[in-house]
Write an enzyme that holds these catalytic residues in place. Structure first.
Site, short mmCIF file in Angstrom:
data_model
loop_
_atom_site.label_atom_id
_atom_site.label_comp_id
_atom_site.label_asym_id
_atom_site.label_seq_id
_atom_site.Cartn_x
_atom_site.Cartn_y
_atom_site.Cartn_z
N CYS A 7 39.96 49.75 45.20
CA CYS A 7 40.70 48.49 45.10
C CYS A 7 42.18 48.83 44.96
O CYS A 7 42.61 49.92 45.36
CB CYS A 7 40.17 47.61 43.97
SG CYS A 7 40.30 48.32 42.31
N ARG A 13 38.12 45.64 40.09
CA ARG A 13 37.02 45.53 41.04
C ARG A 13 36.30 46.85 41.30
O ARG A 13 35.06 46.89 41.27
CB ARG A 13 37.55 44.94 42.36
CG ARG A 13 38.05 43.52 42.21
CD ARG A 13 38.87 43.08 43.41
NE ARG A 13 40.16 43.77 43.45
CZ ARG A 13 41.06 43.64 44.41
NH1 ARG A 13 40.79 42.85 45.43
NH2 ARG A 13 42.20 44.30 44.35
N ASP A 121 41.14 39.53 44.25
CA ASP A 121 41.80 40.23 43.14
C ASP A 121 41.83 39.30 41.91
O ASP A 121 42.43 38.23 41.96
CB ASP A 121 43.23 40.56 43.58
CG ASP A 121 43.99 41.37 42.56
OD1 ASP A 121 43.56 41.45 41.39
OD2 ASP A 121 45.04 41.92 42.93
P1 4NP Z 1 42.06 45.74 40.84
O1 4NP Z 1 42.99 44.62 40.17
O2 4NP Z 1 42.75 46.11 42.15
O3 4NP Z 1 40.77 45.04 41.07
O4 4NP Z 1 41.99 46.88 39.87
C1 4NP Z 1 44.35 44.78 39.94
C2 4NP Z 1 44.78 45.46 38.82
C3 4NP Z 1 46.13 45.59 38.57
C4 4NP Z 1 47.05 45.04 39.45
C5 4NP Z 1 46.62 44.37 40.57
C6 4NP Z 1 45.27 44.24 40.82
N1 4NP Z 1 48.43 45.15 39.19
O5 4NP Z 1 49.23 44.56 39.93
O6 4NP Z 1 48.82 45.82 38.21
#
Ligand code: 4NP
Length: 153
Positions: A7, A13, A121
């Protein structure tokens, strides 16, 4: 069969996908890891909201730690499942060969082949988003686990 879940942050995710799939497979038949295309959460534990949602369904992901995807992952893994098209583009941009590219697919194409649907997300949203991630990732990892069991992945 070596599987990598990818991800953006590797704190919501993909750690859930890693933990869930690990809970459903015979570890002698396959292994699972996860990574993020971004570097902002390297060495961090998963988001507390994702840990909580996973725990509610009996999966402990609290000991996982963030790491960034790197081109050597194409050598380490047989299948690379990405959560959305943004992750897909970032991973494909690092592919060195057509064989590398062929390892990459959207996770939800396990449910609807060719649909390229995202696991949305959840980071900037509320608790409902984490429930939705759980439901989608649970269904997709069921499919992968069955294919591993039957040797058809
Ligand atoms: P992930 O979610 O891609 O599912 O781990 C996110 C976690 C952090 C961020 C964006 C999406 N961020 O912008 O810090």
């Amino acid at each position: 069969m070596k599987i990598l879940m990818v991800c953006l942050g590797n704190i919501c995710r993909s750690p859930l996908a890693e933990g869930l799939l690990k809970s459903k497979i015979d570890p002698t038949k396959a292994s699972v890891d996860s990574a993020g295309t971004g570097n902002f959460h390297v060495d961090e534990a998963p988001d507390p909201r994702m840990i909580k949602t996973a725990r509610k369904y009996g999966v402990d992901i609290s000991s996982l730690r963030g790491r960034q995807f790197e081109p050597a992952d194409f050598d380490r893994f047989d299948r690379i499942y990405v959560m959305d098209e943004g992750n897909y583009d970032k991973v494909i941009a690092q592919a060195r060969t057509a064989a590398d590219e062929s390892k990459v697919d959207l996770l939800l194409n396990q449910l609807e082949p060719g649909s390229n649907l995202p696991v949305p997300d959840p980071y900037f949203g509320g608790d409902q988003g984490f429930e939705e991630v759980y439901n989608l990732v649970a269904k997709a990892t069921d499919q992968i686990a069955q294919k591993i069991e039957h040797g058809t992945l």
